[in-house]
Design an enzyme around this catalytic site. Sequence first.
Site, short mmCIF file in Angstrom:
data_model
loop_
_atom_site.label_atom_id
_atom_site.label_comp_id
_atom_site.label_asym_id
_atom_site.label_seq_id
_atom_site.Cartn_x
_atom_site.Cartn_y
_atom_site.Cartn_z
CG HIS A 71 -2.05 -1.00 1.33
ND1 HIS A 71 -3.11 -1.01 0.57
CD2 HIS A 71 -1.75 -2.23 1.93
CE1 HIS A 71 -3.65 -2.15 0.68
NE2 HIS A 71 -3.21 -2.74 1.66
CD GLU A 128 -6.17 -5.49 1.57
OE1 GLU A 128 -6.32 -6.50 2.23
OE2 GLU A 128 -5.32 -4.74 1.80
CG HIS A 139 -3.48 -10.35 4.53
ND1 HIS A 139 -4.90 -10.68 5.10
CD2 HIS A 139 -3.63 -8.85 4.44
CE1 HIS A 139 -5.56 -9.55 4.99
NE2 HIS A 139 -5.09 -8.41 4.43
CG ASN A 181 -2.62 -11.78 9.25
OD1 ASN A 181 -1.51 -12.03 8.68
ND2 ASN A 181 -2.77 -12.04 10.79
CB ALA A 182 -8.54 -9.65 7.57
N GLY A 205 6.92 -11.18 11.70
CA GLY A 205 6.97 -11.62 12.95
C GLY A 205 5.95 -10.99 13.98
CG ASP A 249 -1.09 -5.70 4.24
OD1 ASP A 249 -1.55 -4.74 3.34
OD2 ASP A 249 -1.93 -6.19 5.26
#
Length: 405
Positions: free
Chosen positions: A80, A144, A231, A234-235, A264, A289
């Site tokens: 992004h 996205e 990803h 995640n989400a 990490g 990301d």
Amino acid sequence: MIGRTAPTARTVLTGARVVLPTGVVEDGRVTVEGRHIVEAGRAATGGAQVSSGGAAAPGGSARDLTGHWIVPGFVDMHVHGGGGASFSAGTAEEALTVARTHRRHGTTTLLASTVTGDLDDLARQAAALSELVEQGDLAGVHFEGPFISPHRCGAHQPSLLRHPDPADVRKLVDAARGTAKMMTLAPELPGGLDSVRLLADSGVIAAVGHTDAAYEAALEAVEAGATVATHLFNAMPPLLHREPGPVAALLEDERITVELINDGTHLHPAALRLAFRRAGAGRVAFITDAMGATGMSDGIYPLGPMEVEVSGGVARISSGPTAGSIAGSTLTLDQAFARAVTLDGLSVPEAVQALSATPAKVLGLDARVGSLEAGKDADLVVLGEDFGVVGVMRRGEWVIDPEVG
């Protein structure tokens, strides 16, 4: 197009360990003419992928890179921002700042990822970014949002989310003027599966992400044409023993390439290793990301219409209903590479595939980038023994000149 040093007639790189599609070549040789690789193999006998050889031609240059690695330029299909700039600004100046920032960390090919916003504003951003794609500075546009789940919106403005009406999806794709490469959406929402089909029929990658889909709904999306997991982990709902959710569906289906953020923070190393060992390097694409704070100090930064606070290199939404949510990353792909081979137990060729070859293939760019082979663009990264970036070349031009040998 951005770049620093004009390409020489011929550049010969010798002595390094060169990572080819067939494996690591010790005391390797890569020869570049203009913007293309003409040789990649063993220094002494030519080895694999040789089409020409010899010493550096008059007007050319040579580098002895003994003690270093040469790997393909990294390909980031989800980024992004960086350098204090964002693709969501929709201006060439900010977009080029992002590209330059990541290029200095070895990313020679990248998509411009937008963030949920007003539909007309997203269309404007896409039109502006498409010009840079046409110029060759960017590889395409990735939307996205806004067609994502309010239950898994993460760092996206909840009030701007909407169902994936195929007409709205088409509006954004058309605004990108043929440069739309990928769109992340939640397929369980009304219109979701029809939009996946529309994207697949239009040659745009349908990515499942920011989703509350159950296992079965995720599989329906794959059958409809989805090919990427945005990803992974995640989400989206977690992997549970009675409700495996989208994680299991997307990991087990061979048609899906899974994005992983190896910083990490987004993933525990065990979760990353689980995904990598199940999917393999051929189905994993390491992404950043990254948002605008990448390459910058801690502080307050915009992410689309949201405000993000970065502390200790970790970005989180600073206020509103999603305050505290992780808001992208400040990761660069050279950091993801070093972490993969020094902490996660991946081999160098595995990391190279996940950072270069696999994303290039997913994006349909593998005939040109993603590996060190004769005829491909001269996109490469020179790494030291500690896997830190020493040099970066893009299309035959040194972005960072290694100045060794």
